[in-house]
Enzyme design. Structure first.
Site, PDB file in Angstrom:
ATOM      1  N   GLY A 210       0.811  -1.208   0.000  1.00 37.47           N
ATOM      2  CA  GLY A 210       0.000   0.000   0.000  1.00 37.47           C
ATOM      3  C   GLY A 210       0.850   1.266   0.000  1.00 37.47           C
ATOM      4  N   SER A 211       0.236   2.399   0.324  1.00 40.35           N
ATOM      5  CA  SER A 211       0.916   3.697   0.220  1.00 40.35           C
ATOM      6  C   SER A 211       2.028   3.881   1.235  1.00 40.35           C
ATOM      7  CB  SER A 211      -0.108   4.830   0.375  1.00 40.35           C
ATOM      8  OG  SER A 211      -0.955   4.883  -0.757  1.00 40.35           O
ATOM      9  N   ILE A 212       2.144   2.974   2.207  1.00 42.29           N
ATOM     10  CA  ILE A 212       3.239   3.076   3.169  1.00 42.29           C
ATOM     11  C   ILE A 212       4.580   3.003   2.446  1.00 42.29           C
ATOM     12  CG2 ILE A 212       3.422   0.594   3.653  1.00 42.29           C
ATOM     13  CD1 ILE A 212       3.603   3.384   6.280  1.00 42.29           C
ATOM     14  N   PHE A 213       4.596   2.361   1.260  1.00 40.66           N
ATOM     15  CA  PHE A 213       5.840   2.231   0.507  1.00 40.66           C
ATOM     16  C   PHE A 213       6.329   3.584   0.003  1.00 40.66           C
ATOM     17  CE2 PHE A 213       8.673   0.858  -2.926  1.00 40.66           C
ATOM     18  CZ  PHE A 213       9.343  -0.177  -2.287  1.00 40.66           C
ATOM     19  N   LYS A 214       5.450   4.580  -0.067  1.00 45.09           N
ATOM     20  CA  LYS A 214       5.849   5.911  -0.526  1.00 45.09           C
ATOM     21  C   LYS A 214       6.907   6.532   0.400  1.00 45.09           C
ATOM     22  CE  LYS A 214       1.416   6.889  -2.757  1.00 45.09           C
ATOM     23  NZ  LYS A 214       0.164   7.673  -2.711  1.00 45.09           N
TER      24      LYS A 214
END
Length: 265
Positions: A210-214
Site C-alpha cells: 500500500g501507500s506506506i511504501f511511498k
C-alpha cells in the site's frame, strides 16, 4: 529341509529384518518428527501435568497455566482479546497449538536444551521440569490500538510497527482474528469464516504494502537532490525506466488531478 519350509523361513527372516529396521528408524531417528507432529495428541495430554511457562509482554500476562485440585493444568489467556490471538496462538488438546504456543513449545514446557542447566536437579530426580517464560517485545496498548484501527472500519489485513534501531516488533495486529480462550468452542465457525482468522496475516500471507511504501521512495528522492517543491509527473501511468513495463496509478487516475505535481503532493 522341505523347500517350502525353507522359503517360508527365509520370507519370515526377511520380514523380521524389515520390521527391525523400521523400528530402529522410528525409535532412533524419527523421535522428534513424531513427538512434534501436531497430530500427535500425547504431548498435549502430557502438557496438562506440566506448569507451562507464561507468555507476557510489558508486564502483561498473555498466556498462563493454572492447576486444579488434581494437578491438571489448563491454559488461559488473561487479556481475553482477539488482538492477541495471532501472536500467542492457541493451545488445545483437541486442535494442537499455533504461533508462539507452537514455535516456543519446548521453552514453555521446559524441555528445551538451553534449559538443561536450570533443570539439572529435575533431571537427576526424574521429576518433570517446570516450563520457562517467553517475553515478547510487543507493547500491549499499541497492539490493541493497531487491532482496533484494523477492525473498526472492517479492514482485512495486517499492521506491524517496528523499532528501526533494534528491530523489535512493537505491534503485530491481524484481522480478522479470534480469541484463543474460545478456540475449542468456535473451531468449526472459525474454519468457515471468511478471511482465514486463524492465520497471522502479518507473517503467513503475502499482502501488498500500500501507500506506506511511498515513505521509501520519498526518502530515496530526498537523498538524491529532490526537495518538497520538486516537480514530478502526475500521469495516470508511466513506463518504468529501462523496461516496457507500465506502472498504472490507482484506478487509472492522475495524481492530485494534474499531469505535473510537487513531491509534497
Amino acid at each position: 529341509m522341505n523347500k517350502s519350509i525353507r522359503v517360508t523361513a527365509l520370507f519370515s527372516i526377511i520380514l523380521t529384518i524389515i520390521l527391525l529396521i523400521n523400528l530402529t528408524v522410528v525409535q532412533a531417528f524419527s523421535v522428534d518428527k513424531y513427538a512434534d507432529n501436531p497430530k500427535n495428541q500425547r504431548g498435549f495430554y502430557d502438557m496438562q501435568t506440566v506448569a507451562r511457562g507464561q507468555i507476557f509482554a510489558g508486564g502483561t500476562v498473555l498466556a498462563q497455566s493454572t492447576a486444579n485440585e488434581d494437578g491438571i493444568y489448563s491454559r488461559s489467556y488473561p487479556v481475553d482479546s482477539p488482538a492477541w490471538g495471532p501472536v500467542t496462538g492457541y493451545l488445545s488438546t483437541q486442535y494442537g497449538a499455533s504461533q508462539l504456543e507452537a514455535s516456543q513449545n519446548n521453552i514453555l514446557n521446559g524441555t528445551d536444551d538451553s534449559l538443561i542447566t536450570s533443570n539439572f536437579m529435575d533431571l537427576i530426580t526424574g521429576e518433570q521440569p517446570d516450563g520457562a517464560n517467553v517475553e515478547v517485545t510487543i507493547d500491549p496498548q499499541l497492539q490493541q490500538v493497531a487491532y482496533d484501527q484494523l477492525t473498526q472500519p472492517g479492514y482485512e489485513g495486517a499492521a506491524v510497527a517496528l523499532q528501526p534501531s533494534t528491530g523489535k516488533i512493537l505491534a503485530m495486529a491481524s484481522s480478522p482474528s479470534y480469541n484463543p480462550n474460545n478456540i475449542d468452542d468456535q473451531w468449526a465457525q472459525l474454519q468457515e469464516q471468511e478471511g482465514n482468522p486463524l492465520l497471522n496475516h502479518a507473517t503467513q500471507e503475502t499482502l501488498p504494502p500500500g501507500s506506506i511504501f511511498k515513505i521509501i521512495t520519498t526518502a530515496a528522492g530526498l537523498n538524491n537532490g529532490y526537495n518538497p517543491d520538486s516537480t514530478l509527473t502526475g500521469a495516470s501511468e508511466i513506463t518504468l525506466p529501462g523496461t516496457n513495463t507500465q506502472l498504472t496509478n490507482y484506478a487509472g487516475q492522475v495524481c492530485g488531478g494534474s499531469q505535473q505535481v510537487t513531491l509534497t503532493t
